[in-house]
Design an enzyme around this catalytic site. Structure first.
Site, PDB file in Angstrom:
ATOM      1  N   TYR A  70       0.853  -1.192   0.000  1.00  0.00           N
ATOM      2  CA  TYR A  70       0.000   0.000   0.000  1.00  0.00           C
ATOM      3  C   TYR A  70       0.888   1.242   0.000  1.00  0.00           C
ATOM      4  CZ  TYR A  70      -4.107  -2.881   1.060  1.00  0.00           C
ATOM      5  OH  TYR A  70      -5.129  -3.802   1.009  1.00  0.00           O
ATOM      6  N   GLU A  71       0.313   2.315  -0.525  1.00  0.00           N
ATOM      7  CA  GLU A  71       1.090   3.542  -0.704  1.00  0.00           C
ATOM      8  C   GLU A  71       1.660   4.080   0.599  1.00  0.00           C
ATOM      9  OE1 GLU A  71      -0.882   6.672  -3.037  1.00  0.00           O
ATOM     10  OE2 GLU A  71       0.009   8.019  -1.567  1.00  0.00           O
ATOM     11  N   SER A  72       1.031   3.743   1.706  1.00  0.00           N
ATOM     12  CA  SER A  72       1.515   4.234   2.987  1.00  0.00           C
ATOM     13  C   SER A  72       2.846   3.598   3.369  1.00  0.00           C
ATOM     14  CB  SER A  72       0.485   3.935   4.065  1.00  0.00           C
ATOM     15  OG  SER A  72       0.119   2.571   4.016  1.00  0.00           O
TER      16      SER A  72
END
Lengths: 237, 278
Positions: free
Chosen positions: A49-51
């Site tokens: 995920y982008e996080s």
């Protein structure tokens, strides 16, 4: 077992992710399908995920890419700047899995504006990280509900380039683009959907494959796994 | 030893209308909202705001403080009481943009990162493949391409440095000299914002002794160095309605009021009153 068109769409999308692949996951429909894949045929699917959560194994569906559940269950957590610089832009992802506000016949995606750029009728959230997901992952899968509002050509704004889009999964069926071909072709219909429905839900003259297939309906195992995926904080609402 | 403690009003006193301000955090996470509130209450205007946008940009738009937005997205990010189905639509920014009240400069997230990095490194641009083929090039006049001077001759996008006049960030703990740590899952781009800015201001949940900064966090969480910080503001709860993990989660009541506030003047006044009372 009865099922909804959204459930069929999610199951069909999940089937496109192979065990062991590294998948960059957008929140919402892509995240739901990717987590279904991990809980069925692809337990070794690496969700990124982008996080900055790499190898996330959420026990409930994350509400956002920054959901604490992702970090707590990940193999590794790096910062957001690092995920862009060293993981995404460096081409370390097998599959990019995106949603879209609008998509055209080439697989280009609009998440910026509807109407003229200077005077938009609808201002959408913006690019986010989609342009680099679309051009940095080896192949890109898009999941989007099919309608004349979402299947649009030409797009008002090409936010993300569709060159690497291999498959588009909708609530009616699947479209593919063969290597070297410019345009998406309807290759599969979900049970109950017809070519006429797909054409009516497409803002251009839709190409249909000669050997048009039918998506196998969701199995009981798939449906059960999908229905057990609950958002982490439904209690909030 | 330099004591850099300030009030939010003193921070705003260091800013001027027309400045380019970078705001830290991400979406509805760890935004320096107490400082944003002080801007809303000031007579500052015509700001260019560089942000990974959430309520900071939305509120400043409706408050009439924004001339230009520089961003990759503006979104509440997490579904909540007033946006059950959509984690992505932000009414304030949408209204400002659709009515022509503000100008904008759209990028991709990785591009904003590179623009801040270029500014932090004091170079005019950084090359990237991100955005090639996208209409971002068509509608953002600041984006240009550059040809590699090496044998590959590749054409790349030249992401211009996003130079900031000032940066505002919110951290969990800071000392009075401006060293600061984050205790949540991510530093976001806060250190980069400060490095890209001429002056930087840190609001924090709690000012502690320097020796105590690392009591709750590992050394690598000491992301903010005092060399990049002009002022430190103690603002307990100062990120609300955005989250400031692990100190607190997003304030769903106040966030719902903020989301609803895009709809009418009455709802906006109601939100301001509730925010004021925090």
């Amino acid at each position: 077992m009865t099922y909804s068109t959204d459930e069929m769409m999610t199951v069909a999308a999940a089937r496109h992710l192979a065990n062991g692949e590294v998948c960059f996951v957008g929140i919402g429909l892509p995240s739901r399908a990717a987590n279904l894949a991990r809980r069925t045929h692809a337990p070794g699917l690496v969700l990124v995920y982008e996080s900055g959560t790499i190898g996330a194994k959420p026990r409930s569906l994350p509400l956002s890419i920054g959901d604490g559940e992702l970090a707590e269950t990940a193999d590794a957590v790096v910062s957001v700047p690092e995920i862009f610089n060293y993981w995404l832009q460096a081409g370390r992802m097998d599959v990019g899995f995106l949603g879209a506000a609008q998509i055209d016949r080439r697989g280009d995606i609009n998440t910026t504006v509807v109407g003229p750029y200077a005077k938009p009728t609808v201002r959408l959230p913006g690019a986010g990280g989609a342009p680099e997901i679309a051009t940095s992952c080896r192949r890109v899968i898009v999941i989007v509900r099919q309608s004349p509002r979402t299947f649009v050509d030409p797009l008002a704004f090409r936010t993300s380039v569709g060159d690497r889009v291999s498959t588009v999964i909708t609530d009616l069926g699947e479209l593919r683009r063969e290597p070297g071909s410019e345009e998406l072709v309807l290759t599969c219909l979900h049970p109950g959907a017809t070519v006429e429905m797909a054409r009516a839900a497409t803002g251009w003259t839709l190409l249909v494959a000669d050997d048009l297939g039918e998506t196998p309906p969701p199995t009981a195992v798939e449906l059960e796994a999908l229905r057990s995926l609950r958002p982490a904080a439904m209690a909030l609402h | 030893m330099a004591d850099k403690r300030m009030t939010p009003q003193e921070v705003v006193g260091r800013l001027e209308s027309g400045m380019t301000i970078g705001i830290g955090g991400w979406g509805s996470r760890r935004k320096p909202m107490a400082l944003v509130k002080a801007i809303v209450q000031s007579d500052l205007r015509d700001l260019t705001v560089v942000t990974f946008g959430g309520p900071d940009l939305g509120i400043l738009c409706t408050a009439g403080k924004v001339k230009r937005a520089v961003y990759a997205f503006v979104a509440p990010d997490v579904a909540g009481a007033t946006n059950k189905n959509s984690p992505v639509l932000e009414g304030h920014f949408r209204k400002a943009r659709q009515s022509g009240a503000i100008e904008d400069e759209p990028y991709d997230e990785g591009m904003v990162l590179l623009g801040l990095q270029a500014a932090a490194w004091r170079v005019p641009f950084l090359p990237t493949r991100v955005g090639l083929g996208s209409d971002l090039l068509r509608d953002n006049p600041r984006l240009k391409t550059v040809t590699s001077p090496f044998d590959d001759g590749e054409e790349l996008i030249a992401m211009p440095a996003l130079e900031l006049d000032a940066a505002l960030v919110h951290m969990n703990r800071a000392d009075e000299r401006g060293n600061a740590v984050y205790l949540g899952p991510d530093p976001y781009f806060d250190d980069l914002m400060l490095a890209a800015a001429k002056v930087g201001f840190v609001s924090t949940e709690r000012i502690v002794d320097t020796a105590e900064l690392l009591k709750e966090a590992p050394p690598q969480a000491l992301r903010i160095n005092r060399a990049f910080v002009t002022g430190v503001v103690e603002t307990p709860g100062g990120a609300a309605p955005t989250s400031c993990e692990p100190d607190y989660e997003r304030d769903e009541d106040l966030h719902a009021k903020y989301m609803a506030a895009a709809k009418s003047d009455e709802a906006w006044d109601e939100f301001l009153a509730a925010w004021e009372a925090k």
